[in-house]
Every structure is written in C-alpha cells, then in structure tokens.
Design a protein around this motif. Structure first.
Motif, PDB file in Angstrom:
ATOM      1  N   LYS A 163       7.736 -10.453 -25.483  1.00 24.87           N
ATOM      2  CA  LYS A 163       6.951  -9.379 -26.114  1.00 24.87           C
ATOM      3  C   LYS A 163       7.159  -8.061 -25.374  1.00 24.87           C
ATOM      4  N   ASP A 164       7.161  -8.113 -24.025  1.00 21.65           N
ATOM      5  CA  ASP A 164       7.328  -6.882 -23.236  1.00 21.65           C
ATOM      6  C   ASP A 164       8.693  -6.263 -23.502  1.00 21.65           C
ATOM      7  N   HIS A 165       9.707  -7.133 -23.593  1.00 23.53           N
ATOM      8  CA  HIS A 165      11.065  -6.624 -23.828  1.00 23.53           C
ATOM      9  C   HIS A 165      11.113  -5.936 -25.198  1.00 23.53           C
ATOM     10  N   ALA A 166      10.502  -6.571 -26.208  1.00 26.11           N
ATOM     11  CA  ALA A 166      10.516  -5.999 -27.556  1.00 26.11           C
ATOM     12  C   ALA A 166       9.768  -4.669 -27.583  1.00 26.11           C
ATOM     13  N   SER A 167       8.668  -4.593 -26.853  1.00 29.14           N
ATOM     14  CA  SER A 167       7.913  -3.336 -26.903  1.00 29.14           C
ATOM     15  C   SER A 167       8.671  -2.226 -26.156  1.00 29.14           C
ATOM     16  N   ALA A 168       9.398  -2.580 -25.075  1.00 29.07           N
ATOM     17  CA  ALA A 168      10.256  -1.576 -24.401  1.00 29.07           C
ATOM     18  C   ALA A 168      11.353  -1.122 -25.370  1.00 29.07           C
ATOM     19  N   TYR A 169      11.864  -2.053 -26.158  1.00 26.97           N
ATOM     20  CA  TYR A 169      12.903  -1.710 -27.142  1.00 26.97           C
ATOM     21  C   TYR A 169      12.399  -0.685 -28.137  1.00 26.97           C
ATOM     22  N   GLY A 209      17.022  -5.732 -33.897  1.00 27.25           N
ATOM     23  CA  GLY A 209      16.064  -5.393 -32.852  1.00 27.25           C
ATOM     24  C   GLY A 209      14.823  -4.777 -33.479  1.00 27.25           C
ATOM     25  N   THR A 210      14.410  -3.613 -32.965  1.00 32.21           N
ATOM     26  CA  THR A 210      13.192  -2.985 -33.480  1.00 32.21           C
ATOM     27  C   THR A 210      13.492  -1.998 -34.607  1.00 32.21           C
ATOM     28  N   GLY A 211      14.717  -2.021 -35.118  1.00 30.53           N
ATOM     29  CA  GLY A 211      14.982  -1.397 -36.418  1.00 30.53           C
ATOM     30  C   GLY A 211      15.545   0.021 -36.421  1.00 30.53           C
ATOM     31  N   GLN A 212      15.921   0.555 -35.254  1.00 26.03           N
ATOM     32  CA  GLN A 212      16.378   1.956 -35.229  1.00 26.03           C
ATOM     33  C   GLN A 212      17.575   2.190 -36.162  1.00 26.03           C
ATOM     34  N   ASN A 213      18.551   1.297 -36.135  1.00 25.52           N
ATOM     35  CA  ASN A 213      19.724   1.486 -37.004  1.00 25.52           C
ATOM     36  C   ASN A 213      19.379   1.222 -38.472  1.00 25.52           C
ATOM     37  N   SER A 214      18.480   0.277 -38.720  1.00 27.76           N
ATOM     38  CA  SER A 214      18.058  -0.006 -40.105  1.00 27.76           C
ATOM     39  C   SER A 214      17.432   1.248 -40.720  1.00 27.76           C
ATOM     40  N   HIS A 215      16.645   1.987 -39.934  1.00 28.09           N
ATOM     41  CA  HIS A 215      16.005   3.212 -40.458  1.00 28.09           C
ATOM     42  C   HIS A 215      17.050   4.229 -40.912  1.00 28.09           C
ATOM     43  N   LEU A 216      18.145   4.328 -40.139  1.00 32.08           N
ATOM     44  CA  LEU A 216      19.193   5.302 -40.483  1.00 32.08           C
ATOM     45  C   LEU A 216      19.837   4.963 -41.825  1.00 32.08           C
ATOM     46  N   LEU A 217      19.914   3.661 -42.130  1.00 29.48           N
ATOM     47  CA  LEU A 217      20.583   3.227 -43.362  1.00 29.48           C
ATOM     48  C   LEU A 217      19.681   3.391 -44.585  1.00 29.48           C
ATOM     49  N   ALA A 218      18.364   3.324 -44.364  1.00 28.58           N
ATOM     50  CA  ALA A 218      17.408   3.222 -45.479  1.00 28.58           C
ATOM     51  C   ALA A 218      17.571   4.295 -46.564  1.00 28.58           C
ATOM     52  N   PRO A 219      17.790   5.577 -46.220  1.00 29.54           N
ATOM     53  CA  PRO A 219      17.890   6.579 -47.292  1.00 29.54           C
ATOM     54  C   PRO A 219      19.140   6.425 -48.163  1.00 29.54           C
ATOM     55  N   HIS A 220      20.106   5.625 -47.741  1.00 31.38           N
ATOM     56  CA  HIS A 220      21.402   5.570 -48.427  1.00 31.38           C
ATOM     57  C   HIS A 220      21.620   4.293 -49.240  1.00 31.38           C
ATOM     58  N   CYS A 236       9.740 -11.520 -31.920  1.00 36.71           N
ATOM     59  CA  CYS A 236       9.022 -10.417 -31.243  1.00 36.71           C
ATOM     60  C   CYS A 236       9.646  -9.074 -31.590  1.00 36.71           C
ATOM     61  N   GLN A 237      10.983  -9.024 -31.616  1.00 41.52           N
ATOM     62  CA  GLN A 237      11.654  -7.769 -31.980  1.00 41.52           C
ATOM     63  C   GLN A 237      11.273  -7.395 -33.417  1.00 41.52           C
TER      64      GLN A 237
END
Ligand code: SAM
Length: 272
Positions: free
Chosen positions: A9-15, A51-62, A74-75
């Motif tokens: 959980k700690d690792h995921a929240s740091a992510y 992981g916690t979705g940073q790259n997924s967010h970039l793709l979402a508008p397209h 946890c991620q």
C-alpha cells in the motif's frame, strides 16, 4: 515468471504522489505512429502495468475507451481514486494473459513496465489481441542519464543522486537493467517486421526537492532495501533530502530543481 514488487500500500501511494507522467511529446509520437499505421478510429487503448494510471490519463482524450491493467490491486486502488477520466477502467490482470478477444485492441502501451513482463508470453498476447495494423508502444526513461540543475551546484546534486543509486545498486533486479538497456532484447524479439526504436527524447521539467526524494522512494530497488532494513531506508531518504538542501543553500524542500530526463520508446505495428 511474474514479478511482484509493487504490491504494498505504501509503495502504491508513493507511486500516486511521486511518479512522473510521461511527456506529452512522447505521447504525441505514439499517437501519430498509430494514426500513420492503423488510422482512425482510435477505439481501445490498453495500458499494461498501468500502476497508478499516469500514462492511462494521457491516452484518455484520444480513445473511446482506455483500460489500465496491472498485476497489483493496491496500485489499481490508487488509480481508481483519481477522478475525472470517465472512459478509463482499471482491471487486475497480467500482460501475459490479457482479458480481450482476438484482434480487438488498437494500441497497447506499457510505461516503465515492459521490462517486468515475461517477454515471449507477452509478445504472443500482443500479437493475438491487436487489431490488424494495431500498434504496441513500450516507453520508459533511462535514469542513468537524468541530470539535475540548480544555479551552480548541478554537478554536486548529480553526484548525490548517483551516490544514492550506488547504495541501492545491490538491491537492483536484473529486470531494471533490461529497462536501462532501453528494451533492446524485447525490441529484437518483436515478431512484427514493421518496428522502430526511438532512443532519446530529452525532456526538461522542474521538480521540488521533496518530490525528487519521493521519486527515489518509488524505485523498486529502494522498496527491496526498505523491506530488508526499514530504518536505514528511511534514514537514506532523510539524509538525501538534507544533503540536497545543504548543497543548494536553501531550507525549503518545496524548492524546485531543473531536471533533464531521457525517455525512449519501442514502437511496432502488427501486419495488416
Ligand atoms: C515501474 S511500475 C510503472 C507504473 C506506471 N506505468 C508508470 O509509468 O509509473 C511497473 C508496474 O507494472 C506492474 N506489473 C509488473 N509486472 C506485471 C505484469 N506481468 N503484468 C501486469 N502488470 C505488471 C507493477 O505492478 C507496476 O505497477
């Protein structure tokens, strides 16, 4: 073999707090590649090891739909807690066994994740689920080439950063070495004749001292060290932050440093 280093959980929240979003310029290169090879419409993108979705967010508008897949619940919990992306869903799964029918995916991405996958099983799944002329984009950054700048003390900051890497080196998985090699072996193993590598996309950004130290906390080698010796790991972070601030002659961990990073990307398109 699957690697389970991102479960805590700690690792995921740091992510969620400290992991970088890949640069827009690289995202644009990937989208242009997909448009050139497969064309519109861009229906389904699948972000593997999201992981916690940073790259997924970039793709979402397209894309009409984006699915983030990760082996770690946890991620995924952290990823789902980020509001504002109604066309993204997150599912637990592995890159080696994808929950999609044959020929159904336009784009498969993996940001800083493909080095953890079982190469041959992942490539077999990619070949199965991609639509004809659908694309795979495996991106990452080479931390060996990260450079820090702050007034006239950039070199000393780079030295401190390197010293931290050296302390953690004994805890490095050989999979991380694969990433530092810019996925050369995985690139060679891709069975599609139409493929290319982009070796260097230089990106400048600014980052606070606090977030830079937080980023170190997300490293898998730091997490392995922390499991072995939690106290020493905590001290390493505190000491590193203190050393950065002393070199810079400032008190506040909110002080921003300029950071130069080198991203890379492996691109390939399934035969039509
Ligand atoms: C270094 S993190 C990268 C996360 C995110 N894509 C990013 O750019 O910050 C690697 C992620 O891959 C996931 N992972 C590792 N092996 C996997 C596999 N075989 N299938 C799916 N996900 C996997 C881990 O749980 C972790 O969240």
């Amino acid at each position: 073999m699957t690697h389970r280093l991102f479960e805590g959980k700690d690792h995921a929240s740091a992510y969620q707090k400290y992991r970088f979003t890949p640069p827009e310029e690289l995202n644009n290169i990937i989208l242009q590649y997909l448009s050139k090879k497969k064309g519109q419409p861009h229906v389904l993108a699948v972000d593997l090891g999201c992981g916690t979705g940073q790259n997924s967010h970039l793709l979402a508008p397209h894309f009409q739909e984006v699915v983030g897949i990760d082996i770690s619940e946890c991620q995924l919990e952290e990823a789902r807690a980020v509001p504002g992306y109604p066309n993204i869903t997150y599912r637990r799964g592995t890159a080696e066994d994808l929950p999609f029918p044959d020929c159904s995916v336009d784009l498969l991405t993996a940001a800083s994740a493909a080095h953890w996958f079982d190469q041959s099983r992942f490539l077999a799944e990619a070949s199965r689920v991609l639509k004809p002329r659908g694309c795979v984009a495996l991106l990452g950054f080479s931390d060996l080439n990260t450079r820090l700048h702050y007034q006239d003390c950039g070199e000393r900051l780079n030295q401190i950063y390197e010293e931290v890497r050296q302390v953690l080196l004994p805890y490095t998985s050989n999979r991380v070495t694969v990433s530092e090699g810019k996925l050369e072996e995985l690139y060679s193993a891709i069975p599609f004749p139409d493929k290319e590598r982009i070796d260097s996309v230089q990106v400048k950004s600014s980052i606070s001292v606090r977030n830079l130290v937080g980023f170190i906390e997300t490293w898998s080698m730091f997490q392995i060290y922390k499991k072995k010796d939690p106290k020493a790991a905590e001290e390493l972070l505190l000491k590193t932050q203190k050393r950065f601030l002393e070199e810079m002659g400032v008190m506040s961990p909110a002080t921003e440093i300029e950071q130069e990073m080198e991203y890379f990307c492996v691109l390939a398109s399934k035969p039509g």
